[in-house]
Scaffold this active site. Structure first.
Site, short mmCIF file in Angstrom:
data_model
loop_
_atom_site.label_atom_id
_atom_site.label_comp_id
_atom_site.label_asym_id
_atom_site.label_seq_id
_atom_site.Cartn_x
_atom_site.Cartn_y
_atom_site.Cartn_z
N TYR A 155 0.83 -1.21 0.00
CA TYR A 155 0.00 0.00 0.00
C TYR A 155 0.86 1.26 0.00
O TYR A 155 0.65 2.17 -0.81
CB TYR A 155 -0.91 0.01 1.22
CG TYR A 155 -1.67 1.30 1.40
CD1 TYR A 155 -2.77 1.61 0.62
CD2 TYR A 155 -1.26 2.24 2.36
CE1 TYR A 155 -3.46 2.80 0.77
CE2 TYR A 155 -1.95 3.43 2.51
CZ TYR A 155 -3.04 3.71 1.72
OH TYR A 155 -3.71 4.90 1.87
N LYS A 159 1.24 4.33 -2.86
CA LYS A 159 1.01 5.75 -2.59
C LYS A 159 2.27 6.58 -2.87
O LYS A 159 2.17 7.77 -3.22
CB LYS A 159 0.53 5.94 -1.15
CG LYS A 159 -0.85 5.35 -0.91
CD LYS A 159 -1.88 5.89 -1.89
CE LYS A 159 -3.28 5.34 -1.65
NZ LYS A 159 -4.29 5.91 -2.57
#
Length: 294
Positions: A155, A159
């Site tokens: 994750y 990002k």
């Protein structure tokens, strides 16, 4: 405000995406709402039209985990003759756990959602915006965009991509009237932690989370002003400054402490314990159908 202007929001039925849709509706933007669950989309569309009687909404039920989903969204808006003046790429998910123990397909799906669908939608609509020399894009990055994050490694990496991608495009667009903004919220009280299976982390259990409303307002203001990067909240800004000073190894060690489970005793993750108010609120939201699809 030209009421013929349209804003397209992914992940529009919950959390930050829902709050951004509200703000855009109140400013008179017609809305194109994108999420997986058609029933939730219809409910959200009805709610948005209550905020402004002058707008209309379109819903596009599509699963952005699928490879051709972004193309389907673009084809639908083209078919409807909609010019997208504002694009909000909000949809995103994570997966908590040691990388050697998490499922590969789940993480490939997260890359598809957080990166590939975002790239694709940006490509489709940015081309039109530059041709018109008008438009705005908001990309949901994260406070972990520059923070290597054990237990959320994939994750955080997605990002980091979103932030770098946005900064690069901002430079490419500097001679146009098109702007692109990366929103870097800190830990926010949305359904993210539940979908990531991260409810037992130190961050979720012990941190004062930002509200989706305050994060959305900061993102909206930055979007409208053409700011390239916005990090809402004093503590979030402070941590961002610290991350520019600290070596990556120290940042990763700090994130390790924040993202490890707060359930120290063996087996407590599966034991029964009284739900916190935050957890009860989340459970109630799910029962009411408020929390959405991404």
């Amino acid at each position: 405000m030209d009421t013929k202007k349209h804003a397209l929001i992914t992940g529009a039925t919950s959390g930050i995406g829902y709050e951004l849709a509200k703000l855009l509706a109140k400013e008179g933007y017609n809305l194109v709402l994108v999420a997986r669950n058609e029933e939730n989309l219809r409910q959200t569309a009805a709610e948005m039209e209550q905020f402004s009687s002058s707008i209309h909404t379109h819903i596009i039920p599509v699963d952005l985990f699928e490879k051709d989903a972004a193309q389907k969204v673009y084809d639908k808006t083209t078919e409807l003759g909609i010019t997208v003046n504002v694009l909000v790429n909000d949809a995103g998910q994570g997966e908590w756990g040691r990388f050697i123990k998490t499922e590969l397909q789940r993480e490939i799906d997260i890359v598809q959602l957080n990166i590939i669908s975002l790239i694709s939608l940006t490509k489709f609509y940015l081309r039109e915006m530059v041709e018109r020399n008008e438009g705005k894009i908001l990309q949901l990055a994260s406070s972990v965009s520059k923070a290597p994050s054990p237990y959320l490694s994939v994750y955080a990496a997605t990002k980091a991509f979103v932030l770098s991608f946005t900064e690069a495009l901002s430079e490419e667009l500097k001679d146009t009237n098109v702007s692109i903004t990366a929103l870097q919220p800190g830990a926010t009280d949305t359904d993210f932690f539940h979908k990531a299976k991260a409810e037992n982390t130190v961050t979720y259990k012990e941190t004062d989370l930002y509200s989706a409303e305050e994060v959305a307002q900061a993102g909206y203001d930055a979007l409208m002003s053409g700011t390239t990067i916005i990090s809402p909240g004093f503590m979030n800004k402070t941590q961002k400054v610290m991350n520019t000073i600290m070596p990556d190894s120290a940042i990763a060690a700090n994130m390790h402490r924040q993202m490890e489970s707060s359930m120290k005793e063996e087996g407590r993750e599966n034991s029964s314990h009284p739900a916190s108010q935050r957890e009860r609120n989340s459970i109630n939201s799910k029962k009411e159908g408020v929390n959405g699809d991404y």
